[in-house]
Write a protein that holds these residues in place. Structure first.
Motif, PDB file in Angstrom:
ATOM      1  N   PRO A   1     -62.743 -47.817   3.704  1.00  0.00           N
ATOM      2  CA  PRO A   1     -64.012 -48.166   4.374  1.00  0.00           C
ATOM      3  C   PRO A   1     -64.896 -49.084   3.523  1.00  0.00           C
ATOM      4  CG  PRO A   1     -63.600 -45.825   4.580  1.00  0.00           C
ATOM      5  CD  PRO A   1     -62.566 -46.369   3.645  1.00  0.00           C
ATOM      6  N   GLY A   2     -64.921 -48.861   2.233  1.00  0.00           N
ATOM      7  CA  GLY A   2     -65.711 -49.704   1.336  1.00  0.00           C
ATOM      8  C   GLY A   2     -65.190 -51.126   1.286  1.00  0.00           C
ATOM      9  N   ILE A   3     -63.877 -51.266   1.246  1.00  0.00           N
ATOM     10  CA  ILE A   3     -63.269 -52.601   1.219  1.00  0.00           C
ATOM     11  C   ILE A   3     -63.545 -53.334   2.525  1.00  0.00           C
ATOM     12  CG2 ILE A   3     -61.067 -53.838   1.155  1.00  0.00           C
ATOM     13  CD1 ILE A   3     -60.084 -51.735  -0.827  1.00  0.00           C
ATOM     14  N   LEU A   4     -63.456 -52.631   3.651  1.00  0.00           N
ATOM     15  CA  LEU A   4     -63.750 -53.263   4.944  1.00  0.00           C
ATOM     16  C   LEU A   4     -65.209 -53.702   5.026  1.00  0.00           C
ATOM     17  CD1 LEU A   4     -61.736 -51.012   7.425  1.00  0.00           C
ATOM     18  CD2 LEU A   4     -61.212 -53.341   6.690  1.00  0.00           C
ATOM     19  N   LEU A   5     -66.113 -52.897   4.510  1.00  0.00           N
ATOM     20  CA  LEU A   5     -67.525 -53.249   4.516  1.00  0.00           C
ATOM     21  C   LEU A   5     -67.776 -54.498   3.656  1.00  0.00           C
ATOM     22  CD1 LEU A   5     -70.416 -52.525   5.362  1.00  0.00           C
ATOM     23  CD2 LEU A   5     -70.563 -51.177   3.266  1.00  0.00           C
ATOM     24  N   ILE A   6     -67.171 -54.550   2.502  1.00  0.00           N
ATOM     25  CA  ILE A   6     -67.300 -55.728   1.634  1.00  0.00           C
ATOM     26  C   ILE A   6     -66.742 -56.961   2.324  1.00  0.00           C
ATOM     27  CG2 ILE A   6     -66.497 -56.752  -0.534  1.00  0.00           C
ATOM     28  CD1 ILE A   6     -66.643 -53.917  -1.732  1.00  0.00           C
ATOM     29  N   ALA A   7     -65.588 -56.832   2.989  1.00  0.00           N
ATOM     30  CA  ALA A   7     -64.985 -57.969   3.696  1.00  0.00           C
ATOM     31  C   ALA A   7     -65.896 -58.475   4.808  1.00  0.00           C
ATOM     32  CB  ALA A   7     -63.621 -57.577   4.254  1.00  0.00           C
ATOM     33  N   VAL A   8     -66.522 -57.567   5.553  1.00  0.00           N
ATOM     34  CA  VAL A   8     -67.429 -57.969   6.639  1.00  0.00           C
ATOM     35  C   VAL A   8     -68.651 -58.692   6.072  1.00  0.00           C
ATOM     36  CG1 VAL A   8     -68.996 -57.074   8.414  1.00  0.00           C
ATOM     37  CG2 VAL A   8     -66.648 -56.230   8.274  1.00  0.00           C
ATOM     38  N   VAL A   9     -69.223 -58.172   4.996  1.00  0.00           N
ATOM     39  CA  VAL A   9     -70.388 -58.811   4.380  1.00  0.00           C
ATOM     40  C   VAL A   9     -70.041 -60.209   3.877  1.00  0.00           C
ATOM     41  CG1 VAL A   9     -71.986 -58.672   2.423  1.00  0.00           C
ATOM     42  CG2 VAL A   9     -71.523 -56.646   3.802  1.00  0.00           C
ATOM     43  N   VAL A  10     -68.903 -60.356   3.228  1.00  0.00           N
ATOM     44  CA  VAL A  10     -68.474 -61.676   2.736  1.00  0.00           C
ATOM     45  C   VAL A  10     -68.255 -62.621   3.910  1.00  0.00           C
ATOM     46  CG1 VAL A  10     -66.560 -62.881   1.608  1.00  0.00           C
ATOM     47  CG2 VAL A  10     -67.510 -60.832   0.575  1.00  0.00           C
ATOM     48  N   LEU A  11     -67.650 -62.144   4.984  1.00  0.00           N
ATOM     49  CA  LEU A  11     -67.418 -62.967   6.162  1.00  0.00           C
ATOM     50  C   LEU A  11     -68.729 -63.435   6.783  1.00  0.00           C
ATOM     51  CD1 LEU A  11     -65.239 -64.126   8.027  1.00  0.00           C
ATOM     52  CD2 LEU A  11     -65.388 -62.040   9.373  1.00  0.00           C
ATOM     53  N   VAL A  12     -69.705 -62.555   6.852  1.00  0.00           N
ATOM     54  CA  VAL A  12     -71.006 -62.914   7.423  1.00  0.00           C
ATOM     55  C   VAL A  12     -71.726 -63.919   6.524  1.00  0.00           C
ATOM     56  CG1 VAL A  12     -73.318 -62.001   7.940  1.00  0.00           C
ATOM     57  CG2 VAL A  12     -71.285 -60.806   8.764  1.00  0.00           C
ATOM     58  N   LEU A  13     -71.677 -63.713   5.222  1.00  0.00           N
ATOM     59  CA  LEU A  13     -72.388 -64.600   4.300  1.00  0.00           C
ATOM     60  C   LEU A  13     -71.788 -66.005   4.245  1.00  0.00           C
ATOM     61  CD1 LEU A  13     -73.153 -62.265   1.266  1.00  0.00           C
ATOM     62  CD2 LEU A  13     -74.767 -63.158   2.938  1.00  0.00           C
ATOM     63  N   PHE A  14     -70.484 -66.096   4.169  1.00  0.00           N
ATOM     64  CA  PHE A  14     -69.846 -67.386   3.944  1.00  0.00           C
ATOM     65  C   PHE A  14     -69.293 -68.024   5.210  1.00  0.00           C
ATOM     66  CE2 PHE A  14     -69.501 -65.306  -0.235  1.00  0.00           C
ATOM     67  CZ  PHE A  14     -70.192 -66.245  -0.982  1.00  0.00           C
ATOM     68  N   GLY A  15     -69.009 -67.275   6.211  1.00  0.00           N
ATOM     69  CA  GLY A  15     -68.438 -67.833   7.434  1.00  0.00           C
ATOM     70  C   GLY A  15     -66.933 -67.976   7.332  1.00  0.00           C
ATOM     71  N   ARG A  16     -66.296 -68.022   8.493  1.00  0.00           N
ATOM     72  CA  ARG A  16     -64.833 -68.068   8.557  1.00  0.00           C
ATOM     73  C   ARG A  16     -64.275 -69.368   7.997  1.00  0.00           C
ATOM     74  NH1 ARG A  16     -62.224 -68.595  14.007  1.00  0.00           N
ATOM     75  NH2 ARG A  16     -60.699 -69.991  13.170  1.00  0.00           N
ATOM     76  N   GLY A  17     -64.946 -70.481   8.277  1.00  0.00           N
ATOM     77  CA  GLY A  17     -64.431 -71.782   7.841  1.00  0.00           C
ATOM     78  C   GLY A  17     -64.387 -71.930   6.333  1.00  0.00           C
ATOM     79  N   LYS A  18     -65.448 -71.486   5.678  1.00  0.00           N
ATOM     80  CA  LYS A  18     -65.491 -71.602   4.222  1.00  0.00           C
ATOM     81  C   LYS A  18     -64.451 -70.707   3.562  1.00  0.00           C
ATOM     82  CE  LYS A  18     -69.486 -73.142   1.860  1.00  0.00           C
ATOM     83  NZ  LYS A  18     -70.826 -72.982   1.429  1.00  0.00           N
ATOM     84  N   ILE A  19     -64.299 -69.503   4.094  1.00  0.00           N
ATOM     85  CA  ILE A  19     -63.336 -68.564   3.512  1.00  0.00           C
ATOM     86  C   ILE A  19     -61.915 -69.086   3.706  1.00  0.00           C
ATOM     87  CG2 ILE A  19     -62.356 -66.242   3.702  1.00  0.00           C
ATOM     88  CD1 ILE A  19     -65.177 -65.246   4.279  1.00  0.00           C
ATOM     89  N   SER A  20     -61.615 -69.627   4.894  1.00  0.00           N
ATOM     90  CA  SER A  20     -60.259 -70.134   5.117  1.00  0.00           C
ATOM     91  C   SER A  20     -59.986 -71.356   4.242  1.00  0.00           C
ATOM     92  CB  SER A  20     -60.046 -70.429   6.601  1.00  0.00           C
ATOM     93  OG  SER A  20     -60.142 -71.774   6.907  1.00  0.00           O
ATOM     94  N   GLY A  21     -60.994 -72.197   4.036  1.00  0.00           N
ATOM     95  CA  GLY A  21     -60.825 -73.343   3.134  1.00  0.00           C
ATOM     96  C   GLY A  21     -60.593 -72.899   1.702  1.00  0.00           C
ATOM     97  N   LEU A  22     -61.326 -71.872   1.289  1.00  0.00           N
ATOM     98  CA  LEU A  22     -61.163 -71.342  -0.059  1.00  0.00           C
ATOM     99  C   LEU A  22     -59.774 -70.749  -0.248  1.00  0.00           C
ATOM    100  CD1 LEU A  22     -62.489 -70.608  -2.790  1.00  0.00           C
ATOM    101  CD2 LEU A  22     -63.170 -68.453  -1.736  1.00  0.00           C
ATOM    102  N   MET A  23     -59.303 -70.008   0.749  1.00  0.00           N
ATOM    103  CA  MET A  23     -57.966 -69.418   0.653  1.00  0.00           C
ATOM    104  C   MET A  23     -56.886 -70.504   0.628  1.00  0.00           C
ATOM    105  SD  MET A  23     -58.158 -66.252   0.248  1.00  0.00           S
ATOM    106  CE  MET A  23     -59.733 -66.266  -0.559  1.00  0.00           C
ATOM    107  N   GLY A  24     -57.123 -71.594   1.360  1.00  0.00           N
ATOM    108  CA  GLY A  24     -56.180 -72.718   1.323  1.00  0.00           C
ATOM    109  C   GLY A  24     -56.103 -73.332  -0.063  1.00  0.00           C
ATOM    110  N   GLU A  25     -57.266 -73.474  -0.716  1.00  0.00           N
ATOM    111  CA  GLU A  25     -57.296 -74.014  -2.073  1.00  0.00           C
ATOM    112  C   GLU A  25     -56.611 -73.071  -3.064  1.00  0.00           C
ATOM    113  OE1 GLU A  25     -58.301 -77.043  -3.095  1.00  0.00           O
ATOM    114  OE2 GLU A  25     -58.600 -77.485  -0.969  1.00  0.00           O
ATOM    115  N   VAL A  26     -56.815 -71.768  -2.875  1.00  0.00           N
ATOM    116  CA  VAL A  26     -56.157 -70.790  -3.745  1.00  0.00           C
ATOM    117  C   VAL A  26     -54.643 -70.883  -3.570  1.00  0.00           C
ATOM    118  CG1 VAL A  26     -55.801 -68.306  -4.131  1.00  0.00           C
ATOM    119  CG2 VAL A  26     -58.110 -69.214  -3.885  1.00  0.00           C
ATOM    120  N   GLY A  27     -54.192 -71.020  -2.328  1.00  0.00           N
ATOM    121  CA  GLY A  27     -52.759 -71.153  -2.060  1.00  0.00           C
ATOM    122  C   GLY A  27     -52.174 -72.408  -2.703  1.00  0.00           C
TER     123      GLY A  27
END
Length: 72
Positions: free
Chosen positions: A9-35
């Motif tokens: 539950p804590g991990i899911l809450l952190i994931a939701v907060v990060v998603l709300v703060l940064f937005g889906r587009g920024k997170i997917s771009g960041l994950m692409g760069e990490v890949g």
């Protein structure tokens, strides 16, 4: 309670907060760069291993002893 005791539950809450703060587009771009970074790192490691293997093969091929031309 420490940070190692978060749970699902804590991990899911952190994931939701990060998603709300940064937005889906920024997170997917960041994950692409990490890949891309991980892929580049693996490629560099493989190239380094191949280079070391080639050096070892070159030194293994040259096993003839050097002769002194002055003694003959």
């Amino acid at each position: 309670m420490g940070i190692g005791n978060i749970g699902l539950p804590g991990i899911l809450l952190i994931a939701v907060v990060v998603l709300v703060l940064f937005g889906r587009g920024k997170i997917s771009g960041l994950m692409g760069e990490v890949g891309k970074g991980i892929t580049s790192f693996k490629k560099g490691i493989n190239e380094g291993q191949q280079e070391l293997e080639e050096e070892a093969a070159d030194t293994a091929k040259d096993v003839t002893p050097e002769t002194d031309k002055d003694k003959v």
